[in-house]
Scaffold this motif. Structure first.
Motif, mmCIF file in Angstrom:
data_model
loop_
_atom_site.group_PDB
_atom_site.id
_atom_site.type_symbol
_atom_site.label_atom_id
_atom_site.label_comp_id
_atom_site.label_asym_id
_atom_site.label_seq_id
_atom_site.Cartn_x
_atom_site.Cartn_y
_atom_site.Cartn_z
ATOM 1 N N GLU A 30 0.763 -1.246 0.119
ATOM 2 C CA GLU A 30 0.016 0.075 -0.021
ATOM 3 C C GLU A 30 0.898 1.282 0.040
ATOM 4 O O GLU A 30 0.500 2.587 -0.296
ATOM 5 N N THR A 31 2.216 1.198 0.432
ATOM 6 C CA THR A 31 3.079 2.383 0.301
ATOM 7 C C THR A 31 3.849 2.394 -0.786
ATOM 8 O O THR A 31 3.478 3.587 -1.759
ATOM 9 N N HIS A 122 -1.808 -4.319 1.813
ATOM 10 C CA HIS A 122 -2.150 -4.589 0.475
ATOM 11 C C HIS A 122 -2.711 -5.661 0.109
ATOM 12 O O HIS A 122 -1.840 -6.822 0.703
ATOM 13 N N THR A 150 5.876 3.614 -7.447
ATOM 14 C CA THR A 150 4.529 3.338 -7.061
ATOM 15 C C THR A 150 3.631 2.633 -8.238
ATOM 16 O O THR A 150 2.559 2.365 -8.037
ATOM 17 N N THR A 151 4.489 2.296 -9.245
ATOM 18 C CA THR A 151 3.723 1.350 -10.359
ATOM 19 C C THR A 151 4.702 0.426 -10.919
ATOM 20 O O THR A 151 5.943 0.450 -10.783
ATOM 21 N N ALA A 171 -1.452 0.986 -9.316
ATOM 22 C CA ALA A 171 -0.689 2.083 -8.457
ATOM 23 C C ALA A 171 -1.066 1.643 -7.019
ATOM 24 O O ALA A 171 -1.966 1.268 -6.440
ATOM 25 N N CYS A 172 0.125 2.129 -6.191
ATOM 26 C CA CYS A 172 0.136 2.206 -4.662
ATOM 27 C C CYS A 172 -0.921 3.116 -4.165
ATOM 28 O O CYS A 172 -0.970 4.464 -4.821
ATOM 29 N N ASP A 173 -1.427 2.913 -3.062
ATOM 30 C CA ASP A 173 -2.392 4.044 -2.520
ATOM 31 C C ASP A 173 -1.635 5.134 -2.008
ATOM 32 O O ASP A 173 -1.881 6.560 -2.063
ATOM 33 N N VAL A 174 -0.660 4.740 -1.063
ATOM 34 C CA VAL A 174 -0.432 5.869 -0.130
ATOM 35 C C VAL A 174 0.911 6.567 -0.660
ATOM 36 O O VAL A 174 0.969 7.801 -0.666
ATOM 37 N N GLY A 175 1.906 5.987 -1.410
ATOM 38 C CA GLY A 175 3.006 6.532 -2.263
ATOM 39 C C GLY A 175 3.915 6.997 -1.479
ATOM 40 O O GLY A 175 5.051 7.475 -1.966
ATOM 41 N N GLY A 194 3.708 6.867 5.908
ATOM 42 C CA GLY A 194 2.331 6.809 5.610
ATOM 43 C C GLY A 194 1.191 6.980 6.902
ATOM 44 O O GLY A 194 0.263 7.468 6.831
#
Ligand code: TXA
Ligand code: MG
Length: 312
Positions: A30-31, A122, A150-151, A171-175, A194
């Motif tokens: 998720e990060t 995730h 993040t991708t 793509a990751c949510d948190v980034g 995060g």
């Protein structure tokens, strides 16, 4: 050739097989995307540094599938259990005392007696960890000095050809990376991330200590707590002088050898275990053979130079 795996049963099974076989697999959390290796396999962990082109070793975060698995690897204090209940699965990493004999490769924790551990949220990451059945060491899946990916496209742009596969989960949510809390002493914020520090303080009911001054996350290789042996160290030694214990590299007579075949990946995997063993042998003066200064040799030499530097 790096395989691009789809986020389905077949892709997950392939990714887990590759990890269990010692391969490097990038996977979404998720990060950010992590570059995963079986944390119990020192050679696989050494491969992470090789693929990232990282010139120094820092302790890696070990990812687990469950709280039960975490409890097998580290000592969970009451504070750790409270934070786990509130923020796991999620973008929280806790640094906790490692359980002796937990099987984690010493390179994964850079020889430290503590372990950074995270249970990601995730769903693909969790399924992969469950299918693999091993703890997975994973820093961000980017070449050293580049932006965290993040991708899957970001991962491939940086590491294509250098890793076995990337599991494409979009793509990751948190980034941003996980928040890291040190729990080997008073709870301390080791890296903002995060999960806001305020939320962690509210859960603990106490303020977090600031990170130790020399534990800047931008220079983790300089963590004061980084393991160094007790004995003094002389580098680039062709042979031991009287009274010295010789740490060799390549096919020469030595008290201990990082890799008798002169393999840098093997040497990296053995480095911290050898340094610990020198302590166990009671070595007070250590001579180290020259290590070629390319590839993983640069990270090995960086660590040895730090260990050889005058101590405060
Ligand atoms: O979001 C994240 O945390 C991502 C994803 C992939 O999970 N992972 C990540 O891992 O950022 P990594 O390996 O780059 O984070 C390593 C950092 C070290 O630089 C250090 O600051 C801290 O985690 N760390 C890990 N183990 C530690 C230990 N035993 N003692 C102190 N710090 C530790
Ligand atoms: Mg990173």
């Amino acid at each position: 050739m790096t395989e691009r795996l789809s986020p389905d049963e077949a892709g997950l099974a392939r990714a887990a097989d590759l990890l269990r076989g010692g391969g490097l697999v990038a996977f979404p959390t998720e990060t950010v995307y992590g570059l995963g290796a079986d944390a119990t396999n020192g050679t696989a962990v050494a491969g992470i540094y090789e693929a990232k082109g990282r010139p120094s070793f820092n302790p890696l975060i070990v990812h687990v599938a469950s709280l039960t698995q975490a409890a097998e690897l580290v000592e969970l204090s009451a504070e750790a259990e409270r934070l786990a209940a509130a923020f796991w699965p999620g973008a929280l990493t806790m640094v906790l005392p490692a359980r002796p004999g937990n099987g984690i490769a010493s390179l994964a924790s850079a020889g430290l007696p503590s372990l950074g551990i995270r249970l990601p949220a995730h769903s693909l990451a969790r399924q992969l960890l469950e299918a693999t059945g091993r703890p997975v060491a994973a820093p961000s899946a980017n070449p050293s000095g580049r932006v965290s990916p993040t991708t899957a496209e970001h991962v491939l742009a940086g590491l294509s050809g250098k890793i076995a596969a990337v599991l494409d989960g979009g793509a990751c949510d948190v980034g941003v990376e996980s928040t890291i809390i040190g729990l080997t002493g008073a709870p301390a914020l080791l890296r903002a991330g995060g999960i806001p520090a305020e939320a962690i303080e509210a859960c603990l009911g106490a303020p977090l200590a600031p990170p130790p001054a020399n534990a800047s996350p931008t220079s983790p290789g300089q963590l004061a707590s980084h393991y160094a042996p007790t004995g003094t160290i002389r580098l680039d030694a062709e042979a031991a002088r009287p009274g010295e214990t010789f740490l060799g590299f390549g096919p020469s007579a030595a008290d201990l050898n990082l890799s008798s075949s002169g393999d840098l990946t093997e040497a990296a995997a053995n480095l911290f275990a050898c340094l610990h063993q020198l302590d166990a042998m009671g070595a007070t003066r250590i001579a180290v053979a020259p290590i070629p200064d390319h590839g993983l040799g640069r990270a090995i030499n960086d660590r040895l130079r730090r260990a050889a530097a005058p101590r405060p």
